[in-house]
Design a protein around this motif. Structure first.
Motif, PDB file in Angstrom:
ATOM      1  N   GLY A   1      30.998 -21.072  13.334  1.00  0.00           N
ATOM      2  CA  GLY A   1      30.999 -22.542  13.068  1.00  0.00           C
ATOM      3  C   GLY A   1      31.462 -23.461  14.393  1.00  0.00           C
ATOM      4  O   GLY A   1      31.719 -23.558  15.433  1.00  0.00           O
ATOM      5  N   GLY A   2      32.416 -24.003  13.211  1.00  0.00           N
ATOM      6  CA  GLY A   2      32.849 -25.520  13.556  1.00  0.00           C
ATOM      7  C   GLY A   2      33.817 -25.390  14.777  1.00  0.00           C
ATOM      8  O   GLY A   2      34.748 -23.560  14.949  1.00  0.00           O
ATOM      9  N   LEU A   3      34.704 -26.252  15.445  1.00  0.00           N
ATOM     10  CA  LEU A   3      36.293 -26.019  16.403  1.00  0.00           C
ATOM     11  C   LEU A   3      37.219 -25.231  15.555  1.00  0.00           C
ATOM     12  O   LEU A   3      37.432 -24.118  16.176  1.00  0.00           O
ATOM     13  CB  LEU A   3      36.731 -27.317  17.038  1.00  0.00           C
ATOM     14  N   ASP A   4      37.755 -25.113  14.404  1.00  0.00           N
ATOM     15  CA  ASP A   4      38.096 -24.856  14.171  1.00  0.00           C
ATOM     16  C   ASP A   4      38.563 -23.169  14.327  1.00  0.00           C
ATOM     17  O   ASP A   4      38.976 -21.975  13.997  1.00  0.00           O
ATOM     18  CB  ASP A   4      39.223 -24.980  11.974  1.00  0.00           C
ATOM     19  N   GLU A   5      36.560 -22.882  13.606  1.00  0.00           N
ATOM     20  CA  GLU A   5      36.793 -21.270  13.107  1.00  0.00           C
ATOM     21  C   GLU A   5      36.417 -20.649  14.341  1.00  0.00           C
ATOM     22  O   GLU A   5      36.500 -19.169  14.144  1.00  0.00           O
ATOM     23  CB  GLU A   5      34.659 -21.681  12.388  1.00  0.00           C
ATOM     24  N   LEU A   6      36.187 -21.414  14.989  1.00  0.00           N
ATOM     25  CA  LEU A   6      35.232 -21.080  16.894  1.00  0.00           C
ATOM     26  C   LEU A   6      37.246 -20.608  17.115  1.00  0.00           C
ATOM     27  O   LEU A   6      37.433 -19.844  17.961  1.00  0.00           O
ATOM     28  CB  LEU A   6      35.317 -21.752  17.797  1.00  0.00           C
ATOM     29  N   TRP A   7      38.245 -21.447  17.181  1.00  0.00           N
ATOM     30  CA  TRP A   7      39.791 -20.717  17.386  1.00  0.00           C
ATOM     31  C   TRP A   7      39.720 -19.848  16.301  1.00  0.00           C
ATOM     32  O   TRP A   7      40.767 -19.301  16.799  1.00  0.00           O
ATOM     33  CB  TRP A   7      40.516 -22.531  16.659  1.00  0.00           C
ATOM     34  N   ALA A   8      39.677 -19.408  15.198  1.00  0.00           N
ATOM     35  CA  ALA A   8      40.247 -18.305  14.017  1.00  0.00           C
ATOM     36  C   ALA A   8      39.372 -17.399  14.702  1.00  0.00           C
ATOM     37  O   ALA A   8      40.100 -16.591  15.129  1.00  0.00           O
ATOM     38  CB  ALA A   8      40.475 -18.805  12.368  1.00  0.00           C
ATOM     39  N   TRP A   9      38.424 -16.844  15.073  1.00  0.00           N
ATOM     40  CA  TRP A   9      37.399 -15.694  15.756  1.00  0.00           C
ATOM     41  C   TRP A   9      38.508 -15.914  17.025  1.00  0.00           C
ATOM     42  O   TRP A   9      38.448 -14.214  17.497  1.00  0.00           O
ATOM     43  CB  TRP A   9      36.085 -16.897  16.158  1.00  0.00           C
ATOM     44  N   ALA A  10      38.553 -16.376  18.132  1.00  0.00           N
ATOM     45  CA  ALA A  10      39.231 -16.225  19.785  1.00  0.00           C
ATOM     46  C   ALA A  10      40.593 -15.754  19.393  1.00  0.00           C
ATOM     47  O   ALA A  10      41.120 -14.838  19.877  1.00  0.00           O
ATOM     48  CB  ALA A  10      39.073 -17.881  20.900  1.00  0.00           C
ATOM     49  N   PHE A  11      41.377 -15.989  18.335  1.00  0.00           N
ATOM     50  CA  PHE A  11      42.733 -15.503  18.063  1.00  0.00           C
ATOM     51  C   PHE A  11      42.965 -14.192  17.107  1.00  0.00           C
ATOM     52  O   PHE A  11      43.785 -13.520  17.995  1.00  0.00           O
ATOM     53  CB  PHE A  11      43.481 -16.222  17.227  1.00  0.00           C
ATOM     54  N   ALA A  12      42.034 -13.922  16.492  1.00  0.00           N
ATOM     55  CA  ALA A  12      41.824 -12.447  16.276  1.00  0.00           C
ATOM     56  C   ALA A  12      40.668 -11.526  17.813  1.00  0.00           C
ATOM     57  O   ALA A  12      41.067 -10.472  16.725  1.00  0.00           O
ATOM     58  CB  ALA A  12      40.499 -12.183  14.628  1.00  0.00           C
ATOM     59  N   ASN A  13      40.357 -12.062  18.036  1.00  0.00           N
ATOM     60  CA  ASN A  13      38.980 -11.103  19.199  1.00  0.00           C
ATOM     61  C   ASN A  13      39.801 -11.400  20.768  1.00  0.00           C
ATOM     62  O   ASN A  13      39.432 -10.404  21.087  1.00  0.00           O
ATOM     63  CB  ASN A  13      37.809 -11.762  19.130  1.00  0.00           C
ATOM     64  N   TRP A  14      40.984 -11.944  20.493  1.00  0.00           N
ATOM     65  CA  TRP A  14      41.535 -11.780  22.569  1.00  0.00           C
ATOM     66  C   TRP A  14      42.012 -10.622  22.355  1.00  0.00           C
ATOM     67  O   TRP A  14      43.110 -10.301  21.495  1.00  0.00           O
ATOM     68  CB  TRP A  14      42.777 -13.365  22.374  1.00  0.00           C
ATOM     69  N   ARG A  15      41.834 -10.219  23.650  1.00  0.00           N
ATOM     70  CA  ARG A  15      41.963  -9.345  24.294  1.00  0.00           C
ATOM     71  C   ARG A  15      41.626  -9.550  26.282  1.00  0.00           C
ATOM     72  O   ARG A  15      40.777  -9.317  26.060  1.00  0.00           O
ATOM     73  CB  ARG A  15      41.075  -8.119  23.740  1.00  0.00           C
ATOM     74  N   LEU A  16      42.282  -8.995  26.155  1.00  0.00           N
ATOM     75  CA  LEU A  16      43.232  -9.195  27.628  1.00  0.00           C
ATOM     76  C   LEU A  16      41.633  -8.543  28.890  1.00  0.00           C
ATOM     77  O   LEU A  16      41.684  -8.691  30.408  1.00  0.00           O
ATOM     78  CB  LEU A  16      44.080  -9.583  28.633  1.00  0.00           C
ATOM     79  N   ALA A  17      41.891  -7.019  27.977  1.00  0.00           N
ATOM     80  CA  ALA A  17      41.269  -5.990  28.362  1.00  0.00           C
ATOM     81  C   ALA A  17      39.995  -6.839  28.949  1.00  0.00           C
ATOM     82  O   ALA A  17      39.270  -6.666  29.778  1.00  0.00           O
ATOM     83  CB  ALA A  17      41.396  -4.995  28.002  1.00  0.00           C
TER      84      ALA A  17
END
Length: 301
Positions: A273-289
């Motif tokens: 959804g919104g900006l906060d939800e997008l950041w939550a998704w990013a923190f959970a899924n971030w992989r430099l690889a």
């Protein structure tokens, strides 16, 4: 037995106020921010405003406002290079005293007529290495570079190495017009701020060996490096003010963040959804690889 604790991760984002944030610079900021936060680290912001003629009035404030609108919140106070001349002067004086730096009163024309092309401009031919020419007052200060290979391993781009004497030559620390060179300022600032990991755009990869040598000369600790993919237009040109890259819209912060994540190989699910939800998704899924190493094309022909 005494043990030394490992310092916490400390990264940074260091934009220049020569233009507003665009797709390329925002994408770099997002990647830098995620690396720091996903390592439970510190993320600092530094405004690199050492070249007043190139600065756009109000750009520093606009950059900070855009970061906040997009949900990128920094730790501590914002540092401005224009307020740190004393630190750069102290470092230069140390380099001079230890024989690492020397004065140079060559003109650009003299250098251009004698120099050959290197990896980042002309290779300085070393005219003043043994002393300046008489009868000239204005001069720059240069760092002596070794005839040896300087190397590091970048977490995304892999092996990075240069033979500085062949590829770059003795480079400028303080220009003849009194302006501090980027290479000196960034190395001094990173050390003084405790930055131990540098995540930035791959256009700056070519500068890394120079900075590694300068760190060595000043006895600074070597940070880790990660150079994110370059954002280019359809013609293959780096996104910048010069290539007319449009500024980020603060009113469309959520969409701008979504696009930045996608460019970094992290395309959010359609139902985020919104900006906060997008950041939550990013923190959970971030992989430099998952981040691509090569250039990312933005926009059509």
């Amino acid at each position: 037995m005494t043990t030394t604790a490992t310092p916490p991760y400390c990264g940074r984002f260091a934009p220049s106020p020569s233009g507003l944030l665009h797709a390329g610079s925002l994408t770099t900021a997002v990647g830098s921010y995620l690396e720091a936060r996903c390592r439970n680290g510190i993320w600092r912001v530094r405004i690199e405003d050492l070249d007043p003629p190139r600065e756009i009035p109000g750009a520093s404030r606009a950059i900070l406002a855009t970061l906040e609108a997009c949900g990128l919140y920094w730790d501590g106070e914002v540092v401005y290079q224009s307020r740190r001349h004393g630190l750069y002067r102290e470092a230069l004086e140390r380099l001079i005293a230890e024989g690492h730096a020397y004065a140079c009163n060559c003109s650009r024309r003299e250098i251009a007529l004698a120099a050959r092309a290197g990896v980042d401009g002309m290779v300085y031919p070393g005219f003043c290495r043994s002393g300046m020419r008489a009868g000239r007052e204005a001069h720059a200060w240069r760092l002596r570079v070794p005839e040896q290979e300087i190397a590091c391993v970048d977490r995304l781009q892999g092996d990075c190495r240069q033979q500085l004497a062949r590829d770059v030559g003795d480079f400028v620390l303080l220009r003849a017009d009194g302006c501090w060179a980027y290479q000196l300022a960034v190395v001094v600032d990173d050390a003084e701020q405790g930055i131990n990991d540098i995540v930035r755009g791959s256009d700056l990869l070519v500068s890394t060996p120079r900075q590694l040598w300068l760190q060595h000369c000043l006895a600074y600790a070597r940070p880790g490096y990660c150079h994110l993919p370059l954002m280019v237009n359809a013609a293959g040109e780096k996104l910048s003010k010069q290539t007319l890259a449009p500024a980020i819209s603060r009113d469309a912060a959520r969409d701008e963040l979504w696009r930045a994540l996608s460019r970094l190989g992290h395309e959010p699910a359609a139902d985020v959804g919104g900006l906060d939800e997008l950041w939550a998704w990013a923190f959970a899924n971030w992989r430099l690889a998952q981040v691509p190493a090569g250039p990312v094309v933005i926009g059509g022909a």
